[in-house]
Design an enzyme around this catalytic site. Structure first.
Site, PDB file in Angstrom:
ATOM      1  N   ARG A 170       1.016  -1.130   0.163  1.00  0.00           N
ATOM      2  CA  ARG A 170      -0.121  -0.005   0.075  1.00  0.00           C
ATOM      3  C   ARG A 170       0.898   1.143  -0.195  1.00  0.00           C
ATOM      4  O   ARG A 170       2.231   1.044   0.572  1.00  0.00           O
ATOM      5  CB  ARG A 170      -0.874   0.169   1.000  1.00  0.00           C
ATOM      6  N   SER A 195      -6.600   0.408  -6.363  1.00  0.00           N
ATOM      7  CA  SER A 195      -5.424   0.602  -7.259  1.00  0.00           C
ATOM      8  C   SER A 195      -5.505   1.065  -8.921  1.00  0.00           C
ATOM      9  O   SER A 195      -4.916   1.862  -9.444  1.00  0.00           O
ATOM     10  CB  SER A 195      -4.477  -1.054  -7.404  1.00  0.00           C
ATOM     11  N   ASP A 222     -11.627 -11.178  -3.117  1.00  0.00           N
ATOM     12  CA  ASP A 222     -13.063 -11.031  -2.554  1.00  0.00           C
ATOM     13  C   ASP A 222     -14.100 -11.211  -3.739  1.00  0.00           C
ATOM     14  O   ASP A 222     -15.185 -11.001  -3.535  1.00  0.00           O
ATOM     15  CB  ASP A 222     -13.182  -9.732  -1.941  1.00  0.00           C
ATOM     16  N   ARG A 280     -14.700  -7.813   3.848  1.00  0.00           N
ATOM     17  CA  ARG A 280     -15.337  -6.651   4.650  1.00  0.00           C
ATOM     18  C   ARG A 280     -16.540  -6.057   4.050  1.00  0.00           C
ATOM     19  O   ARG A 280     -17.440  -5.545   4.648  1.00  0.00           O
ATOM     20  CB  ARG A 280     -13.986  -5.906   5.008  1.00  0.00           C
ATOM     21  N   HIS A 328      -7.900 -42.510 -13.701  1.00  0.00           N
ATOM     22  CA  HIS A 328      -8.991 -42.142 -13.171  1.00  0.00           C
ATOM     23  C   HIS A 328      -9.044 -41.085 -12.145  1.00  0.00           C
ATOM     24  O   HIS A 328      -9.760 -41.050 -11.805  1.00  0.00           O
ATOM     25  CB  HIS A 328      -9.814 -43.555 -12.890  1.00  0.00           C
TER      26      HIS A 328
HETATM   27  P1  ADP Z   1      -6.949  -2.395  -3.645  1.00  0.00           P
HETATM   28  O1  ADP Z   1      -6.356  -1.812  -4.938  1.00  0.00           O
HETATM   29  O2  ADP Z   1      -6.901  -3.812  -3.298  1.00  0.00           O
HETATM   30  O3  ADP Z   1      -8.337  -2.095  -3.618  1.00  0.00           O
HETATM   31  P2  ADP Z   1      -5.918  -0.182  -1.941  1.00  0.00           P
HETATM   32  O4  ADP Z   1      -7.598   0.405  -2.061  1.00  0.00           O
HETATM   33  O5  ADP Z   1      -5.475  -0.112  -0.566  1.00  0.00           O
HETATM   34  O6  ADP Z   1      -6.248  -1.665  -2.404  1.00  0.00           O
HETATM   35  O7  ADP Z   1      -5.226   0.632  -2.943  1.00  0.00           O
HETATM   36  C1  ADP Z   1      -3.861   0.033  -3.129  1.00  0.00           C
HETATM   37  C2  ADP Z   1      -2.969   1.208  -3.469  1.00  0.00           C
HETATM   38  O8  ADP Z   1      -3.416   1.894  -4.528  1.00  0.00           O
HETATM   39  C3  ADP Z   1      -2.814   2.446  -2.283  1.00  0.00           C
HETATM   40  O9  ADP Z   1      -2.118   1.906  -1.651  1.00  0.00           O
HETATM   41  C4  ADP Z   1      -2.726   3.664  -3.240  1.00  0.00           C
HETATM   42  O10 ADP Z   1      -1.200   3.657  -3.283  1.00  0.00           O
HETATM   43  C5  ADP Z   1      -3.244   3.394  -4.473  1.00  0.00           C
HETATM   44  N1  ADP Z   1      -4.635   4.115  -4.558  1.00  0.00           N
HETATM   45  C6  ADP Z   1      -5.777   3.608  -4.166  1.00  0.00           C
HETATM   46  N2  ADP Z   1      -6.558   4.708  -4.112  1.00  0.00           N
HETATM   47  C7  ADP Z   1      -6.087   5.825  -4.743  1.00  0.00           C
HETATM   48  C8  ADP Z   1      -6.540   7.022  -5.160  1.00  0.00           C
HETATM   49  N3  ADP Z   1      -7.979   7.323  -5.309  1.00  0.00           N
HETATM   50  N4  ADP Z   1      -5.429   7.903  -5.830  1.00  0.00           N
HETATM   51  C9  ADP Z   1      -4.288   7.542  -5.840  1.00  0.00           C
HETATM   52  N5  ADP Z   1      -3.831   6.100  -5.591  1.00  0.00           N
HETATM   53  C10 ADP Z   1      -4.648   5.380  -4.840  1.00  0.00           C
END
Ligand code: ADP
Length: 739
Positions: free
Chosen positions: A91, A124, A169, A213, A614
């Site tokens: 993250r 992401s 998920d 979640r 089999h």
């Molecule tokens: P997922 O991709 O599994 O939903 P996250 O929501 O934690 O997981 O997002 C992973 C990473 O993507 C974050 O740590 C951040 O670096 C980037 N990211 C997520 N949302 C945004 C956003 N709105 N703007 C820029 N980067 C983002």
């Protein structure tokens, strides 16, 4: 004989020469991410592009340096079967800031990367899209700060982005399955199966908490796959007063002799007022109300672990290849896309629309618009929920309708994992619709001998997870005994028949051919004349070749493969895997191929052969087969009910089954489950070899070859979707023209 056309190269302006593609994994890890990375790297190299890994997700992109490394063909070897993500995920707070993204842009430009393949969840992908929108602005800033040359703005003017959803998920709108979900289901079902054996001996209630979640997919589908007594998910909180209802249900099943109860709780389960329902709340409730011996199991990270399932490997491999094609076809004006799965097809969808839809679901849940949340999750989710409700909750006899119809169920052909789930589902749905259900044992053979009797709701309890065919199945064809079968049908007044089985069916293929040096494994798979298992198994296992009946091969192909393997042994990858379908060729037998390879490989590699036999039909059914069996059978039964009502003539008191659709096959065709009149299917079937004349999965075959470094062919059709030039064995007349 000339080389079949299907092996020619079709490329229309789809060269990756001069392009640089980077691939990264971000957010939570998921099984199958490696298969996706491998496919991107190999397909990227195949089209002549440079490919870069970005290690540690966006963090690596922001930090640059060693995190961005050029990928080679060998660098992704032996990663198909590894869980998690080898290139690391993280993250990254910085990437959420403008400063962070500016640094990331700088790092990409320094490597000349303008194509980005992001594997992650909706967070992401949102980040990726934002990055793309800001791109030219970011380059402008970098020029102003003197970090890059002014002409770079022109040279790297657009950033192309394609997303693949990696998330256990299955919480992303627009795709039927996200990468990792199937493997997570495997882990859950393994645990449930293990629990079932211990709990049976003790009379216990198990409360199982699974991940999710915000999304109840894993909980719901696990509940379907193990026939759980109760399931709690965030999208559809239970009605007020659920506590009493649940306890009543548990105590009713106990009094009918069930020794084991399973309750599945999604991590994010809530009640109608948004209050969390945790596994310990559920446990306390059961103990307090019923005094049952109750245990809680929280699965946690186990669900992310283990090797990716065959399904995830294939899904990820297909998506990875499609992602590279999407990048090559993207222009500055096309919106960022996400490659996803719809039915059995890979499709490209606008990334932001899918992200917004996904966020809408959360909003709907937050605002307690639950019905809408379920709808927004998509057709398949809704259908899962409907099917679960239908099968888990038995109505009291007095509340059941009476249809006065009798319906019989039987299994035919080879036993296949998932058959029992299908029978259970048919029986329960049939009973819910008011029919009297009959079970025939031992297929058509048992039918003509009169092995038929009524089957009740409780008779099929616990059937979902069991392998083989509990009804018993035989290969006997009905034709010889049609009169006797008709007599049985009259005797028991059977109005409709549900036949579960078919031509060669089997679901499992296991491979263990890694770790050994300079060795080629030659594995024979089942399937009669149908090369599905060999081809798709080959894709999942990263095979070098898969010989099948549908794609004729000759001595030159065998020679080419031996040469390919010899070349391969010179690299760091010193392992080969060759699959051979049992009936692919009557003369090039498994022994022949084994001996040929052994001789030709002397001094370079040695060979081992294995006939899977089999064991492919055995074992507990996978979660996919349990659910597919359950859903397809429920759908079939509902269709039968509808047809029975439509064709019943009150005046004569009889059901008329004299139209084309009186006898249908239900199956997956492209993106949908369709009922196809058998009369029509006759034309599409090769009865001699017991296979369809056209097989959709043939288009997956070149994928395996490309990923194994063959010079092979692709045809990219107008829609942008990947289409292999499918050529089924020519008919006699075609063959004579060709010769
Ligand atoms: P997922 O991709 O599994 O939903 P996250 O929501 O934690 O997981 O997002 C992973 C990473 O993507 C974050 O740590 C951040 O670096 C980037 N990211 C997520 N949302 C945004 C956003 N709105 N703007 C820029 N980067 C983002």
């Amino acid at each position: 004989m000339a080389q079949p056309d299907s092996k020619k190269i079709f490329f229309e302006n789809l060269s990756g020469a001069g392009k640089a593609i980077a691939v990264l994994t971000s957010g939570g890890d998921a099984q199958g991410m490696n298969a996706a990375v491998r496919a991107v790297v190999r397909m990227g190299l195949y089209v002549g592009a440079k490919v870069y890994f970005i290690h540690e997700g966006y963090q690596g992109m922001v930090d640059g340096g060693e995190n961005i490394r050029e990928a080679s063909w060998e660098s992704v070897s032996s990663m198909l079967q590894v869980g998690g993500t080898v290139i690391g995920s993280a993250r990254c707070k910085e990437f959420r800031t403008h400063e962070g993204r500016l640094k990331a842009a700088h790092n990409l430009v320094q490597h000349g990367i303008t194509n980005l393949c992001v594997i992650g969840g909706d967070g992401s992908l949102t980040g990726a899209n934002l990055f793309r929108e800001e791109w030219s602005g970011l380059l402008g800033e970098l020029v102003e700060q003197g970090l890059i040359e002014a002409d770079a703005v022109q040279k790297y003017s657009a950033l192309h982005i394609v997303g693949m959803v990696g998330s256990i998920d299955n919480d992303f709108c627009g795709t039927d399955m996200t990468i990792g979900t199937d493997s997570a289901l495997h882990r859950i079902i393994e645990v449930v199966d293990a629990i079932m054996t211990t709990a049976q001996s003790h009379q216990r209630t198990f409360v199982l908490e699974v991940m999710g979640r915000h999304c109840g997919y894993l909980a719901l589908v696990s509940a379907l796959a193990c026939g759980a007594d109760w399931v709690l998910i965030p999208e559809m909180p239970p009605e007020d007063g659920w506590e009493d209802k649940m306890c009543q249900k548990l105590s009713a099943t106990r009094s009918r002799g069930t020794r084991l109860n399973i309750i599945i709780v999604a991590e994010g389960a809530i009640d109608r007022h948004g209050k969390p329902i945790t596994s310990s709340i559920v446990k306390d409730l059961v103990v307090k109300c019923l005094g049952f011996d109750t245990r809680v199991t929280i699965l946690g990270h186990v669900q992310r672990g283990g090797t990716p399932s065959a399904f995830d490997r294939i899904l990820a491999s297909r998506m990875g290849v499609e992602a590279v094609l999407a990048l090559l076809e993207t222009t500055a004006n096309t919106p960022a896309c996400v490659v996803s799965l719809c039915g059995n097809q890979s499709v490209r969808l606008p990334l932001m629309e899918c992200v917004q839809m996904t966020q809408e679901v959360q909003k709907a849940m937050d605002e307690k618009r639950f019905e809408e949340a379920v709808k927004l999750r998509g057709r398949s989710f809704e259908n899962n929920l409907k099917t679960y409700k239908l099968l888990a909750h038995r109505k009291p006899e007095s509340e059941l309708p009476t249809s006065n119809f009798n319906v019989a169920v039987l299994n035919v052909g080879a036993p296949a994992a998932g058959m029992n789930a299908a029978v259970r589902s048919a029986v329960r749905v049939g009973i819910s619709e008011g029919h009297k259900m009959f079970a025939v044992s031992d297929g058509f053979e048992g039918f003509y001998k009169g092995q038929i009797k009524e089957i009740k709701w409780a008779d099929v309890g616990g059937w979902t997870g069991q392998g083989g065919s509990l009804l018993g199945t035989k290969r006997t064809l009905p034709a010889k005994h049609v009169d006797k079968i008709a007599e049985q049908m009259r005797k028991h007044n059977i109005n409709a028949l549900l036949v579960i089985g078919g031509f060669e069916t089997c679901d499992r293929i296991k491979q263990s051919a890694s770790g050994t040096k300079r060795r080629v494994f030659i594995i024979e798979t089942m399937g009669g004349y149908c090369g599905y298992l060999a081809s798709v198994g080959g894709l999942a296992a990263g095979a070098d070749a898969a010989y099948i009946y549908e794609e004729p091969f000759d001595i030159r192909d065998l020679q080419a493969n031996v040469e390919h393997l010899t070349e391969k042994m010179k690299t760091s990858i010193q392992r080969g895997l060759v699959l051979r379908n049992e009936n692919c060729n009557e003369n090039y037998t498994t022994d022949f191929i084994y001996q040929l390879y052994t001789e030709e490989g002397k001094g370079v590699f040695d060979c081992r052969k294995n006939v899977l036999g089999h064991m492919q039909q055995g074992g507990a059914p996978s979660p996919f087969d349990r659910n597919f069996g359950t859903k397809i059978s429920a759908k079939a039964m509902q269709w039968i009910s509808k047809k029975l009502v439509e064709t019943f003539r009150q005046d004569e008191g009889r059901v008329f089954a004299n139209t084309e659709d009186s006898c249908c096959l239900l199956g997956m065709r492209r993106r949908a489950l369709v009922f196809q009149p058998v009369v029509q299917l006759k034309e599409d079937t090769d009865f001699v070899h017991r296979i369809p004349k056209e097989q959709w999965w043939l288009k997956l075959r070149p994928l395996m070859k490309i990923l194994a470094k063959y010079k092979t062919s692709y045809d990219v059709s107008d829609s942008g979707q990947l289409e292999h030039v499918v050529r089924i064995r020519p008919k006699e007349s075609d063959a004579s023209v060709a010769m």
